[in-house]
Design a protein around this motif. Structure first.
Motif, PDB file in Angstrom:
ATOM      1  N   GLN A   1       5.936  11.373   7.694  1.00 30.32           N
ATOM      2  CA  GLN A   1       5.063  10.765   6.688  1.00 30.32           C
ATOM      3  C   GLN A   1       4.392  11.825   5.825  1.00 30.32           C
ATOM      4  O   GLN A   1       4.259  11.657   4.605  1.00 30.32           O
ATOM      5  CB  GLN A   1       4.018   9.891   7.381  1.00 30.32           C
ATOM      6  CG  GLN A   1       4.599   8.639   8.022  1.00 30.32           C
ATOM      7  CD  GLN A   1       3.601   7.924   8.894  1.00 30.32           C
ATOM      8  OE1 GLN A   1       2.558   8.455   9.242  1.00 30.32           O
ATOM      9  NE2 GLN A   1       3.932   6.687   9.270  1.00 30.32           N
TER      10      GLN A   1
ATOM     11  N   HIS B   1       4.883  11.941   1.798  1.00 37.06           N
ATOM     12  CA  HIS B   1       3.724  11.816   0.925  1.00 37.06           C
ATOM     13  C   HIS B   1       3.440  13.083   0.118  1.00 37.06           C
ATOM     14  O   HIS B   1       2.541  13.086  -0.729  1.00 37.06           O
ATOM     15  CB  HIS B   1       2.485  11.462   1.753  1.00 37.06           C
ATOM     16  CG  HIS B   1       2.582  10.118   2.396  1.00 37.06           C
ATOM     17  ND1 HIS B   1       1.775   9.727   3.446  1.00 37.06           N
ATOM     18  CD2 HIS B   1       3.401   9.058   2.140  1.00 37.06           C
ATOM     19  CE1 HIS B   1       2.103   8.497   3.809  1.00 37.06           C
ATOM     20  NE2 HIS B   1       3.080   8.078   3.036  1.00 37.06           N
TER      21      HIS B   1
ATOM     22  N   ARG C   1      -7.610   1.844   1.726  1.00 37.05           N
ATOM     23  CA  ARG C   1      -7.019   2.702   0.689  1.00 37.05           C
ATOM     24  C   ARG C   1      -5.680   3.312   1.084  1.00 37.05           C
ATOM     25  O   ARG C   1      -4.895   3.698   0.213  1.00 37.05           O
ATOM     26  CB  ARG C   1      -8.006   3.819   0.339  1.00 37.05           C
ATOM     27  CG  ARG C   1      -7.658   4.572  -0.934  1.00 37.05           C
ATOM     28  CD  ARG C   1      -8.721   5.592  -1.274  1.00 37.05           C
ATOM     29  NE  ARG C   1      -8.441   6.261  -2.536  1.00 37.05           N
ATOM     30  CZ  ARG C   1      -8.801   5.809  -3.728  1.00 37.05           C
ATOM     31  NH1 ARG C   1      -9.447   4.659  -3.794  1.00 37.05           N
ATOM     32  NH2 ARG C   1      -8.498   6.476  -4.830  1.00 37.05           N
ATOM     33  N   THR C   2      -5.381   3.429   2.356  1.00 34.94           N
ATOM     34  CA  THR C   2      -4.163   4.125   2.779  1.00 34.94           C
ATOM     35  C   THR C   2      -3.270   3.213   3.603  1.00 34.94           C
ATOM     36  O   THR C   2      -3.739   2.268   4.242  1.00 34.94           O
ATOM     37  CB  THR C   2      -4.495   5.379   3.612  1.00 34.94           C
ATOM     38  OG1 THR C   2      -5.123   4.969   4.844  1.00 34.94           O
ATOM     39  CG2 THR C   2      -5.436   6.299   2.849  1.00 34.94           C
ATOM     40  N   SER C   3      -1.979   3.512   3.587  1.00 35.91           N
ATOM     41  CA  SER C   3      -1.036   2.738   4.391  1.00 35.91           C
ATOM     42  C   SER C   3      -1.292   2.949   5.880  1.00 35.91           C
ATOM     43  O   SER C   3      -1.083   2.039   6.684  1.00 35.91           O
ATOM     44  CB  SER C   3       0.399   3.145   4.049  1.00 35.91           C
ATOM     45  OG  SER C   3       0.610   4.534   4.293  1.00 35.91           O
TER      46      SER C   3
ATOM     47  N   GLU D   1       2.075   2.022  -3.436  1.00 41.93           N
ATOM     48  CA  GLU D   1       1.024   2.592  -4.270  1.00 41.93           C
ATOM     49  C   GLU D   1       0.814   4.072  -3.954  1.00 41.93           C
ATOM     50  O   GLU D   1       0.622   4.898  -4.859  1.00 41.93           O
ATOM     51  CB  GLU D   1      -0.282   1.810  -4.074  1.00 41.93           C
ATOM     52  CG  GLU D   1      -0.224   0.384  -4.590  1.00 41.93           C
ATOM     53  CD  GLU D   1      -1.571  -0.310  -4.517  1.00 41.93           C
ATOM     54  OE1 GLU D   1      -2.591   0.341  -4.816  1.00 41.93           O
ATOM     55  OE2 GLU D   1      -1.618  -1.503  -4.158  1.00 41.93           O
ATOM     56  N   GLU D   2       0.837   4.414  -2.677  1.00 43.71           N
ATOM     57  CA  GLU D   2       0.645   5.816  -2.287  1.00 43.71           C
ATOM     58  C   GLU D   2       1.740   6.716  -2.850  1.00 43.71           C
ATOM     59  O   GLU D   2       1.486   7.854  -3.245  1.00 43.71           O
ATOM     60  CB  GLU D   2       0.624   5.936  -0.760  1.00 43.71           C
ATOM     61  CG  GLU D   2      -0.665   5.489  -0.121  1.00 43.71           C
ATOM     62  CD  GLU D   2      -0.680   5.740   1.377  1.00 43.71           C
ATOM     63  OE1 GLU D   2      -1.772   5.794   1.936  1.00 43.71           O
ATOM     64  OE2 GLU D   2       0.403   5.893   1.976  1.00 43.71           O
ATOM     65  N   GLN D   3       2.952   6.200  -2.896  1.00 42.96           N
ATOM     66  CA  GLN D   3       4.084   7.017  -3.334  1.00 42.96           C
ATOM     67  C   GLN D   3       4.311   6.952  -4.840  1.00 42.96           C
ATOM     68  O   GLN D   3       5.251   7.558  -5.357  1.00 42.96           O
ATOM     69  CB  GLN D   3       5.343   6.592  -2.584  1.00 42.96           C
ATOM     70  CG  GLN D   3       5.227   6.838  -1.074  1.00 42.96           C
ATOM     71  CD  GLN D   3       6.460   6.401  -0.313  1.00 42.96           C
ATOM     72  OE1 GLN D   3       7.422   5.917  -0.892  1.00 42.96           O
ATOM     73  NE2 GLN D   3       6.419   6.560   1.004  1.00 42.96           N
TER      74      GLN D   3
ATOM     75  N   GLU E   1     -13.316   4.779   1.149  1.00 39.44           N
ATOM     76  CA  GLU E   1     -12.974   5.661   2.263  1.00 39.44           C
ATOM     77  C   GLU E   1     -14.215   6.416   2.726  1.00 39.44           C
ATOM     78  O   GLU E   1     -15.148   6.651   1.949  1.00 39.44           O
ATOM     79  CB  GLU E   1     -11.910   6.675   1.833  1.00 39.44           C
ATOM     80  CG  GLU E   1     -10.511   6.099   1.788  1.00 39.44           C
ATOM     81  CD  GLU E   1      -9.472   7.191   1.692  1.00 39.44           C
ATOM     82  OE1 GLU E   1      -9.781   8.267   1.136  1.00 39.44           O
ATOM     83  OE2 GLU E   1      -8.367   6.981   2.181  1.00 39.44           O
TER      84      GLU E   1
ATOM     85  N   GLY F   1      -3.985   1.826  -6.484  1.00 38.39           N
ATOM     86  CA  GLY F   1      -4.451   2.889  -5.601  1.00 38.39           C
ATOM     87  C   GLY F   1      -5.870   2.712  -5.136  1.00 38.39           C
ATOM     88  O   GLY F   1      -6.336   3.444  -4.261  1.00 38.39           O
TER      89      GLY F   1
ATOM     90  N   ARG G   1       0.822  -1.217   0.000  1.00 39.07           N
ATOM     91  CA  ARG G   1       0.000   0.000   0.000  1.00 39.07           C
ATOM     92  C   ARG G   1       0.851   1.261   0.000  1.00 39.07           C
ATOM     93  O   ARG G   1       0.530   2.247  -0.665  1.00 39.07           O
ATOM     94  CB  ARG G   1      -0.943  -0.020   1.199  1.00 39.07           C
ATOM     95  CG  ARG G   1      -1.901   1.128   1.265  1.00 39.07           C
ATOM     96  CD  ARG G   1      -2.733   1.295   0.018  1.00 39.07           C
ATOM     97  NE  ARG G   1      -3.675   0.206  -0.213  1.00 39.07           N
ATOM     98  CZ  ARG G   1      -4.557   0.201  -1.199  1.00 39.07           C
ATOM     99  NH1 ARG G   1      -4.614   1.221  -2.047  1.00 39.07           N
ATOM    100  NH2 ARG G   1      -5.366  -0.829  -1.363  1.00 39.07           N
ATOM    101  N   THR G   2       1.975   1.263   0.736  1.00 40.37           N
ATOM    102  CA  THR G   2       2.839   2.447   0.749  1.00 40.37           C
ATOM    103  C   THR G   2       3.438   2.697  -0.628  1.00 40.37           C
ATOM    104  O   THR G   2       3.559   3.846  -1.074  1.00 40.37           O
ATOM    105  CB  THR G   2       3.962   2.282   1.786  1.00 40.37           C
ATOM    106  OG1 THR G   2       3.383   2.103   3.079  1.00 40.37           O
ATOM    107  CG2 THR G   2       4.861   3.503   1.817  1.00 40.37           C
TER     108      THR G   2
END
Length: 540
Positions: free
Chosen positions: A374, A378, A181-183, A104-106, A275, A269, A101-102
């Motif tokens: 963080q 991000h 959806r988020t780390s 994907e966020e980055q 959410e 993502g 997940r991280t």
């Protein structure tokens, strides 16, 4: 599978330092625990008496393992196996989120997925990475226990049980990372699964059936819904039954199957669970940097405060139990007095549990500072800093929230301790002074971890998260377990939580209060001054 080996090598290289700390630290805890057990409970009579006290007071079983006998190895498993499994679980859970997940966020997962590697190879590399890490943990834990002179079969069972817990929670958190959806949400889900199942296992053990000699318990059904219950029922150095580990492997297989299926069917993502919708208009509080920092951290602060409340209740509720056990086992009395540096056994109970409370407060403070890192990584800190918010004010907001969080955690512990005193048949209100003084001391100790992590964040931002948490772990091992392991006093005193002010008898011992205060002021002030010239460091 195109790109699998290069992706696996990349993960191993990126995590080399973090996993080395986790694995070596866990194995060292296994080996050092034997030294503490033999030093504090040298005779089978002592060990049997403590097990009988645990069986008679089920609350103790909520925080220990499954009694399986009074032999050295079996008793060691009762004391330490759940904590080895917990460390493996946290290591594996964080690893699962960090590489899924991280990523994907980055935005890195999308870039890798656009190559010939596709979307499945990175996930397969992450699975192999986690399995290899837990195998290494199993080997080192086994070697550490073998080095103590204990039997090979029990050492292998302990190592495999620790690794099995790790891969089970890896699979569960990997699945959670597909659902949310988020780390941040994925990490929170992993932590809560670990905490809840740990408590369920303890409740199952507490509701179990004891043997006639009160040194062994057959787990209740509730323990069998928890991976902790499964690994404890392997009973290292007693029956050495590896069959329950099949349940951990089953969770691994099912979890991986579901994770791969979801990974193949969702957008990068995206998530299965939507959410929660935000408010149409922001609250007035979000108009300031402090309000935003509080909004981002308030859930974590609440969680640590709840933990502090429970710790405070146990501090005074278990004082009578500790007094009873210490009467029967002189070594327990010597240990508690060593931890409390003198004073009554009731005071010793408060000091021990409030040392744990100091660890929780330190975790809360470090997590708040890591949240600033963080936000920087991000890219969400940059829009805030482009407004009328300077870098110093931005960092200052997170430090204020960290301070409020650690104070709230300790304050909740004080409330719990006073409630525990009031609930006793014969309340001993003389412990109030010990509660207040020790709580204040632990706030100072937590403040040191806050200050040091803030300085690391300003000077070497890329290592903020691993260094901040590593400092807390080292402080906990030295301050909480140092006397148990027989460490020299000077080494124990390196930990801020070990030199915090306390009460011994009728007198208040300030101990390292002055130096702790100086460290907090100098560290926080230095971090804010240095932040004036620091540029954003968004790259991880």
């Amino acid at each position: 599978m195109t790109g699998f080996l290069p992706l696996l090598a990349l993960r191993i290289r990126r995590d080399a330092t973090q996993l080395t700390l986790w694995i070596v630290g866990t194995a060292a805890l296994a080996g050092l625990s034997y030294v503490g057990v033999t030093g504090s409970y040298g005779t089978e009579q002592d060990r049997a008496a403590l097990l009988a006290a645990a069986v008679a007071n089920p609350v103790i079983l909520l925080f220990r393992g499954l009694p399986s006998g009074a032999g050295e190895g079996a008793f060691l498993g009762f004391l330490i196996l759940p904590f080895l499994a917990m460390l493996a679980a946290f290591m594996s859970s964080f690893l699962a989120v960090r590489h899924t997940r991280t990523e994907e966020e980055q935005g890195r997962a999308e870039l890798v997925g656009a190559t010939a590697a596709g979307r499945i190879a990175p996930l397969a590399a992450t699975v192999a990475h986690a399995v290899l890490a837990n195998l290494a943990l199993a080997v080192l834990c086994t070697l550490a226990l073998l080095a103590t002179g204990l039997g090979m079969r029990g050492a292998i069972t302990s190592g495999l049980a620790t690794a099995a817990a790790g891969v089970a929670f890896f699979a569960l958190t990997l699945l959670a990372a597909q659902l949310v959806r988020t780390s941040r949400s994925a990490n929170a889900a992993g932590v809560w699964m670990i905490v809840v199942t740990f408590v369920l296992s303890g409740m199952g053990n507490a509701a179990g059936t004891p043997s006639t000699d009160a040194t062994r318990i057959e787990s209740g059904w509730l323990a069998w819904v928890s991976p902790f219950g499964w690994i404890e029922n392997t009973r290292p150095y007693a029956s050495d039954d590896l069959a329950p580990l099949a349940l951990c492997i089953g969770v691994l297989v099912l979890g991986l199957g579901a994770a791969f299926a979801l990974q193949a069917g969702r957008d990068v993502g995206g998530s299965l669970l939507p959410e929660r919708r935000g408010r149409a208009r922001a609250s007035v509080a979000l108009g300031s940097g402090l309000g935003l920092a509080w909004r981002l951290s308030r859930g974590a602060v609440l969680g640590w405060a709840v933990g502090g409340l429970l710790t405070g209740v146990l501090a005074t509720r278990l004082s009578a139990v500790l007094d009873q056990v210490s009467t029967e086992i002189p070594s327990v009395a010597q240990l508690t007095e060593a931890l409390a540096r003198g004073g009554s056994l009731e005071q010793a109970a408060v000091v021990i549990f409030f040392t744990m409370l100091g660890v929780l407060a330190s975790c809360c403070a470090v997590q708040a500072v890591c949240r600033a890192r963080q936000e920087e990584v991000h890219g969400t800190a940059e829009p805030v800093l482009s407004a009328a918010v300077g870098r110093v004010r931005w960092l200052e907001a997170y430090l204020v929230v960290a301070a409020l969080g650690m104070v709230a955690t300790v304050a909740a512990g004080m409330v719990g301790a006073l409630a525990g005193i009031a609930s006793l048949p014969e309340p001993d209100w003389s412990l109030t002074e010990t509660v207040v003084v020790t709580a204040g001391g632990q706030v100072l100790a937590a403040g040191v971890f806050l200050a040091v992590t803030a300085v690391v964040f300003v000077l070497v931002p890329r290592v903020t998260v691993p260094v901040g948490w590593a400092l807390v772990v080292v402080g906990m091992l030295l301050g909480l377990f140092g006397p148990l392991f027989g460490f020299p006093e000077w080494l124990v005193d390196v930990s801020p939580i070990a030199v915090a002010p306390t009460v011994a008898g009728d007198s208040v011992e300030l101990r390292g209060a002055v130096w702790l205060g100086v460290a907090v002021v100098a560290g926080v002030g230095g971090a804010l001054v240095l932040m004036r010239r620091r540029e954003l460091a968004p790259a991880d």
